[in-house]
Design a protein around this motif. Structure first.
Motif, PDB file in Angstrom:
ATOM      1  N   THR A  45       0.828  -1.211   0.000  1.00 35.49           N
ATOM      2  CA  THR A  45       0.000   0.000   0.000  1.00 35.49           C
ATOM      3  C   THR A  45       0.864   1.264   0.000  1.00 35.49           C
ATOM      4  OG1 THR A  45      -0.199  -0.149   2.402  1.00 35.49           O
ATOM      5  CG2 THR A  45      -2.018  -1.055   1.093  1.00 35.49           C
ATOM      6  N   GLY A  46       2.107   1.116   0.447  1.00 29.79           N
ATOM      7  CA  GLY A  46       3.026   2.261   0.457  1.00 29.79           C
ATOM      8  C   GLY A  46       3.359   2.745  -0.945  1.00 29.79           C
ATOM      9  N   ARG A  47       3.065   1.915  -1.917  1.00 31.72           N
ATOM     10  CA  ARG A  47       3.332   2.265  -3.318  1.00 31.72           C
ATOM     11  C   ARG A  47       2.237   3.174  -3.879  1.00 31.72           C
ATOM     12  NH1 ARG A  47       4.050   4.010  -7.246  1.00 31.72           N
ATOM     13  NH2 ARG A  47       4.920   3.280  -9.189  1.00 31.72           N
ATOM     14  N   LEU A  48       1.125   3.275  -3.173  1.00 33.31           N
ATOM     15  CA  LEU A  48      -0.019   4.036  -3.683  1.00 33.31           C
ATOM     16  C   LEU A  48       0.117   5.523  -3.372  1.00 33.31           C
ATOM     17  CD1 LEU A  48      -2.703   1.527  -2.395  1.00 33.31           C
ATOM     18  CD2 LEU A  48      -1.972   1.801  -4.780  1.00 33.31           C
ATOM     19  N   GLU A  49       0.060   6.322  -4.403  1.00 37.86           N
ATOM     20  CA  GLU A  49       0.126   7.782  -4.244  1.00 37.86           C
ATOM     21  C   GLU A  49      -1.284   8.331  -4.006  1.00 37.86           C
ATOM     22  OE1 GLU A  49       3.010   9.424  -4.427  1.00 37.86           O
ATOM     23  OE2 GLU A  49       4.259   7.792  -5.184  1.00 37.86           O
ATOM     24  N   VAL A  50      -1.359   9.507  -3.444  1.00 36.18           N
ATOM     25  CA  VAL A  50      -2.649  10.185  -3.212  1.00 36.18           C
ATOM     26  C   VAL A  50      -3.427  10.271  -4.521  1.00 36.18           C
ATOM     27  CG1 VAL A  50      -3.691  12.409  -2.612  1.00 36.18           C
ATOM     28  CG2 VAL A  50      -1.861  11.470  -1.203  1.00 36.18           C
ATOM     29  N   GLU A  51      -2.696  10.534  -5.585  1.00 37.52           N
ATOM     30  CA  GLU A  51      -3.302  10.666  -6.906  1.00 37.52           C
ATOM     31  C   GLU A  51      -4.107   9.423  -7.301  1.00 37.52           C
ATOM     32  OE1 GLU A  51      -0.387  11.314  -9.940  1.00 37.52           O
ATOM     33  OE2 GLU A  51      -1.916  11.315 -11.490  1.00 37.52           O
ATOM     34  N   TYR A  52      -3.646   8.230  -6.896  1.00 40.49           N
ATOM     35  CA  TYR A  52      -4.350   6.991  -7.254  1.00 40.49           C
ATOM     36  C   TYR A  52      -5.758   6.979  -6.663  1.00 40.49           C
ATOM     37  CZ  TYR A  52       0.169   4.891  -8.566  1.00 40.49           C
ATOM     38  OH  TYR A  52       1.369   4.608  -9.140  1.00 40.49           O
ATOM     39  N   PHE A  53      -5.868   7.450  -5.430  1.00 42.09           N
ATOM     40  CA  PHE A  53      -7.181   7.437  -4.769  1.00 42.09           C
ATOM     41  C   PHE A  53      -8.108   8.438  -5.466  1.00 42.09           C
ATOM     42  CE2 PHE A  53      -4.129   7.006  -0.995  1.00 42.09           C
ATOM     43  CZ  PHE A  53      -3.951   5.651  -1.228  1.00 42.09           C
ATOM     44  N   LEU A  54      -7.553   9.620  -5.743  1.00 41.21           N
ATOM     45  CA  LEU A  54      -8.366  10.664  -6.374  1.00 41.21           C
ATOM     46  C   LEU A  54      -8.782  10.240  -7.781  1.00 41.21           C
ATOM     47  CD1 LEU A  54      -6.417  13.839  -5.167  1.00 41.21           C
ATOM     48  CD2 LEU A  54      -8.316  12.657  -4.048  1.00 41.21           C
ATOM     49  N   ARG A  55      -7.858   9.603  -8.492  1.00 46.62           N
ATOM     50  CA  ARG A  55      -8.166   9.116  -9.853  1.00 46.62           C
ATOM     51  C   ARG A  55      -9.275   8.065  -9.835  1.00 46.62           C
ATOM     52  NH1 ARG A  55      -4.527  10.406 -14.234  1.00 46.62           N
ATOM     53  NH2 ARG A  55      -4.338  12.614 -13.806  1.00 46.62           N
ATOM     54  N   ALA A  56      -9.254   7.233  -8.809  1.00 49.66           N
ATOM     55  CA  ALA A  56     -10.294   6.198  -8.701  1.00 49.66           C
ATOM     56  C   ALA A  56     -11.667   6.867  -8.628  1.00 49.66           C
ATOM     57  CB  ALA A  56     -10.053   5.316  -7.476  1.00 49.66           C
ATOM     58  N   PHE A  57     -11.776   7.931  -7.825  1.00 49.29           N
ATOM     59  CA  PHE A  57     -13.051   8.650  -7.729  1.00 49.29           C
ATOM     60  C   PHE A  57     -13.391   9.326  -9.055  1.00 49.29           C
ATOM     61  CE2 PHE A  57     -12.096   8.433  -3.132  1.00 49.29           C
ATOM     62  CZ  PHE A  57     -13.288   7.868  -2.717  1.00 49.29           C
ATOM     63  N   GLU A  58     -12.368   9.932  -9.643  1.00 52.31           N
ATOM     64  CA  GLU A  58     -12.559  10.616 -10.924  1.00 52.31           C
ATOM     65  C   GLU A  58     -13.056   9.644 -12.002  1.00 52.31           C
ATOM     66  OE1 GLU A  58      -9.263  13.441 -11.726  1.00 52.31           O
ATOM     67  OE2 GLU A  58      -9.344  12.518 -13.704  1.00 52.31           O
ATOM     68  N   ASN A  59     -12.602   8.388 -11.904  1.00 49.69           N
ATOM     69  CA  ASN A  59     -12.966   7.391 -12.919  1.00 49.69           C
ATOM     70  C   ASN A  59     -14.189   6.568 -12.549  1.00 49.69           C
ATOM     71  OD1 ASN A  59     -10.985   7.989 -14.897  1.00 49.69           O
ATOM     72  ND2 ASN A  59      -9.450   7.055 -13.584  1.00 49.69           N
ATOM     73  N   GLY A  60     -14.937   7.021 -11.561  1.00 46.37           N
ATOM     74  CA  GLY A  60     -16.226   6.383 -11.312  1.00 46.37           C
ATOM     75  C   GLY A  60     -16.413   5.629 -10.013  1.00 46.37           C
ATOM     76  N   ALA A  61     -15.368   5.545  -9.187  1.00 43.56           N
ATOM     77  CA  ALA A  61     -15.554   4.834  -7.911  1.00 43.56           C
ATOM     78  C   ALA A  61     -16.441   5.667  -6.984  1.00 43.56           C
ATOM     79  CB  ALA A  61     -14.207   4.584  -7.247  1.00 43.56           C
ATOM     80  N   ASP A  62     -17.288   4.965  -6.244  1.00 44.20           N
ATOM     81  CA  ASP A  62     -18.120   5.638  -5.242  1.00 44.20           C
ATOM     82  C   ASP A  62     -17.506   5.484  -3.857  1.00 44.20           C
ATOM     83  OD1 ASP A  62     -20.542   6.310  -6.964  1.00 44.20           O
ATOM     84  OD2 ASP A  62     -20.243   4.186  -7.363  1.00 44.20           O
TER      85      ASP A  62
END
Ligand code: FES
Length: 149
Positions: A45-62
């Motif tokens: 999980t340390g490999r995950l950047e903040v951007e990944y979480f935001l992108r997930a929302f941007e791409n349709g995650a609820d």
């Protein structure tokens, strides 16, 4: 499965050493968890950047669930602690931009904790069901309907 569950998507970033293994074990044990969860296997999980979480929302995650090793058990020493800080930071960004911070959550499980993993997934699904589809998705749908000929 409720109609809201059908309409929503949860992205679960799962560390390959623990949460992904727990999800795999849950499958072998035939434990049930909501089907609107999309698991993404990650090295740590340390490999995950903040951007990944935001992108997930941007791409349709609820909702976005970040599932890492238990504290003190990360295979890369402090990856899960780094992830925890990034998740907390991203939650603040979400709140500032008008999205409920509860839509993003970090949990810690070991590879043997299949039941706990399914409970976390179920809890996240309940949270998302209570909050409803992400406002970002609602806005996208509205725009798509407006530009349809
Ligand atoms: Fe699992 Fe780092 S190796 S969170």
């Amino acid at each position: 499965m409720s109609s809201n569950e059908k309409e929503t998507t949860i992205v679960a970033f799962c560390c390959i050493y623990c949460a992904y293994a727990a999800a795999d074990l849950a499958g072998s044990m035939r434990l049930q968890y909501p089907s609107n969860v999309r698991i993404i296997r990650t090295p740590c999980t340390g490999r995950l950047e903040v951007e990944y979480f935001l992108r997930a929302f941007e791409n349709g995650a609820d909702g976005v669930l970040v599932a890492g090793c238990e504290e003190g058990s990360c295979h890369f020493k402090e990856g899960n602690l780094i992830a925890k800080r990034r998740v907390n930071y991203a939650r603040k960004l979400l709140a500032e931009s008008g999205l409920e911070a509860e839509r993003l959550k970090m949990v810690n499980v070991s590879a043997a904790m299949a039941r706990l993993f399914t409970e976390h997934v179920r809890e996240m699904a309940e949270t998302v069901q209570r909050l409803g589809p992400s406002p970002l998705n609602r806005a996208k749908t509205r725009v798509q309907q407006e530009i349809k000929p």
